[in-house]
Design a protein around this motif. Structure first.
Motif, mmCIF file in Angstrom:
data_model
loop_
_atom_site.group_PDB
_atom_site.id
_atom_site.type_symbol
_atom_site.label_atom_id
_atom_site.label_comp_id
_atom_site.label_asym_id
_atom_site.label_seq_id
_atom_site.Cartn_x
_atom_site.Cartn_y
_atom_site.Cartn_z
ATOM 1 N N ILE A 185 70.652 71.907 0.947
ATOM 2 C CA ILE A 185 69.652 71.468 1.926
ATOM 3 C C ILE A 185 70.004 70.066 2.421
ATOM 4 C CG2 ILE A 185 67.225 70.746 2.190
ATOM 5 C CD1 ILE A 185 66.461 72.964 0.230
ATOM 6 N N LEU A 186 70.547 69.255 1.521
ATOM 7 C CA LEU A 186 70.921 67.884 1.872
ATOM 8 C C LEU A 186 72.342 67.820 2.419
ATOM 9 C CD1 LEU A 186 69.581 66.174 -1.361
ATOM 10 C CD2 LEU A 186 68.407 66.410 0.809
ATOM 11 N N GLY A 187 72.949 68.972 2.661
ATOM 12 C CA GLY A 187 74.312 69.001 3.199
ATOM 13 C C GLY A 187 75.382 68.711 2.166
ATOM 14 N N LEU A 188 75.027 68.756 0.879
ATOM 15 C CA LEU A 188 75.974 68.399 -0.185
ATOM 16 C C LEU A 188 76.061 69.485 -1.250
ATOM 17 C CD1 LEU A 188 74.955 64.744 -1.083
ATOM 18 C CD2 LEU A 188 77.111 65.466 -0.072
ATOM 19 N N PRO A 189 76.610 70.667 -0.944
ATOM 20 C CA PRO A 189 76.687 71.685 -2.002
ATOM 21 C C PRO A 189 77.543 71.175 -3.158
ATOM 22 C CG PRO A 189 78.047 72.300 -0.117
ATOM 23 C CD PRO A 189 77.286 71.071 0.290
ATOM 24 N N GLU A 230 74.699 59.727 9.304
ATOM 25 C CA GLU A 230 73.337 60.157 9.671
ATOM 26 C C GLU A 230 72.641 60.781 8.463
ATOM 27 O OE1 GLU A 230 73.499 61.452 14.337
ATOM 28 O OE2 GLU A 230 74.702 62.626 12.946
ATOM 29 N N LEU A 231 73.401 61.566 7.690
ATOM 30 C CA LEU A 231 72.830 62.194 6.494
ATOM 31 C C LEU A 231 72.386 61.145 5.485
ATOM 32 C CD1 LEU A 231 75.160 65.214 5.660
ATOM 33 C CD2 LEU A 231 72.703 65.291 6.038
ATOM 34 N N ARG A 232 73.231 60.111 5.320
ATOM 35 C CA ARG A 232 72.889 59.047 4.353
ATOM 36 C C ARG A 232 71.599 58.343 4.750
ATOM 37 N NH1 ARG A 232 78.233 57.725 3.498
ATOM 38 N NH2 ARG A 232 78.190 56.291 5.258
#
Ligand SMILES: Nc1ncnc2c1ncn2[C@@H]1O[C@H](COP(=O)(O)OP(=O)(O)OP(=O)(O)O)[C@@H](O)[C@H]1O
Ligand code: SF4
Ligand SMILES: [Mg+2]
Length: 340
Positions: A73-77, A102-104
């Motif tokens: 969900i956070l883009g970090l599998p 942007e994610l950070r």
């Protein structure tokens, strides 16, 4: 049921209401390299949406894919997993197409995670007050003095004894329960719109677990945060989740508001999970199955077929769709259990 109806039902299943969801996970698929030609599918098309302020439980046995979902969900599998398809919409943006920077910015400010093993989350060399305050400085841009005031206030909210003194404590000076309260303080100081709690209290003793979970739910409500509450223990979710999704082998097999899930569970796997907590010998005898095939992956049909006490031939050939059997109550089973 036609394909269009199945898709439309699946979308409704994920949504949990008529309002636009805060977070909307669509057909999320994650794979891990398997050593063979085909990567191993670990999330097999997850649809799940959470409304603002809603607490959704996600339950399932070890290896079901809960942490993989939380992190994807956070883009970090988890490495070496990769997102093989799907979308995660959050506050109007597709998270999975955002850049790393942007994610950070989003993580910690609008989305945050509480994980077990709080000591690994905290910097052993920094005072806890400074670590909490730095979240407010970085994400909210507040000045040092204001950040420290906010840190002290949130330490009070997480009910740390003697919070003024704890501001200057180092992580090793705290008990496991206190360290977890500090991690919760860090997760909530920016009043994020969405909090993921991934087995946050496993490892703590049972009484402390109950206190911390009650606190987490109370504070999420006070800060207006929605939450995905992940646990192996379906019983815990009964206390404060609005809806509960049951994950088996990378698929949501049942999702329902709390009362129907506990009073009228329909998927044989959900019944098995509940039987483990039940005092009823009839329920336990009917639905608890030997654990022989738990790691076996099925390439076709229902993923639960090898363990299901009521499996029929059709179950082994076609993947069952997620179908609505009651208001907001969806189940992925050809023969959902009916309750008189
Ligand atoms: N590093 C890895 N390499 C290969 N496969 C992995 C890796 N990490 C996870 N997996 C696969 O992903 C599946 C899901 O793992 P995940 O950690 O998401 O489960 P979980 O539901 O969080 O379990 P737990 O309750 O034990 O935390 C595992 O069964 C495993 O097959
Ligand atoms: S579809 Fe068949 S095998 Fe799967 S849970 Fe339902 S009855 Fe059992
Ligand atoms: Mg996990």
């Amino acid at each position: 049921m036609g394909a269009a109806e199945v898709i439309s039902n699946t979308r409704n299943a994920s949504a949990g209401g008529d309002k636009p969801p805060l977070i909307d996970i669509r057909n999320l698929r994650v794979t891990f390299p398997s050593g063979g030609a085909e990567p191993k599918a670990v999330l097999k098309g997850i649809d799940l949406a959470v409304q603002p302020g809603e607490i959704v439980g996600l339950v399932g046995e070890s290896g079901a894919g809960k942490t993989t979902l939380a992190r994807s969900i956070l883009g970090l599998p988890p490495s070496p997993g990769r997102i093989a398809g799907g979308e995660v919409h959050f506050e109007g943006r597709q998270i999975l197409s955002l850049s790393e920077s942007e994610l950070r910015r989003l993580r910690g400010r609008r989305l945050s995670v509480v994980v077990p093993n709080p000591r690994a989350e905290l910097n052993p060399l920094l005072k806890v007050g400074d670590q909490i305050a730095s979240m407010a400085k970085i994400h909210l841009g507040v000045a040092g003095k204001e950040a420290r005031r906010m840190a002290l206030e949130i330490l009070r909210e997480v009910q740390i004894p003697d919070p003024e003194r704890r501001m200057d404590a180092y992580p090793h000076e705290l008990s496991g329960g206190m360290a977890q309260r500090v991690v919760i303080a860090m997760a909530l100081i920016c009043s994020p719109a969405f909090v993921i709690s991934d087995d946050a209290t496993s490892g703590l003793d049972v009484t402390v677990q109950a206190q911390i979970l009650a606190l987490l739910a109370k504070l999420a409500a006070e800060h207006g945060s929605a939450m995905l509450f992940i646990s192996r223990d379906v019983g815990i979710t009964a206390h404060f989740c609005d809806r509960i999704a049951v994950l088996f082998s990378g698929e949501i097999v049942e999702i329902a508001p709390r009362e129907p899930l506990f009073l009228e569970p329909a998927h044989p796997y959900t019944l098995m999970l509940l039987a483990a907590f039940s005092h009823s010998p009839k329920l336990r005898d009917s639905w608890t199955v030997p654990d022989t095939d738990r790691r076996r992956e099925r390439s076709a049909g229902c993923q639960y077929a090898d363990r299901c006490p009521i499996a029929q031939p059709v179950c082994r050939t076609l993947r069952p769709p997620l179908a609505e059997i009651g208001p907001g109550h969806f189940v992925r089973c050809y023969f959902p259990v009916r309750h008189a």
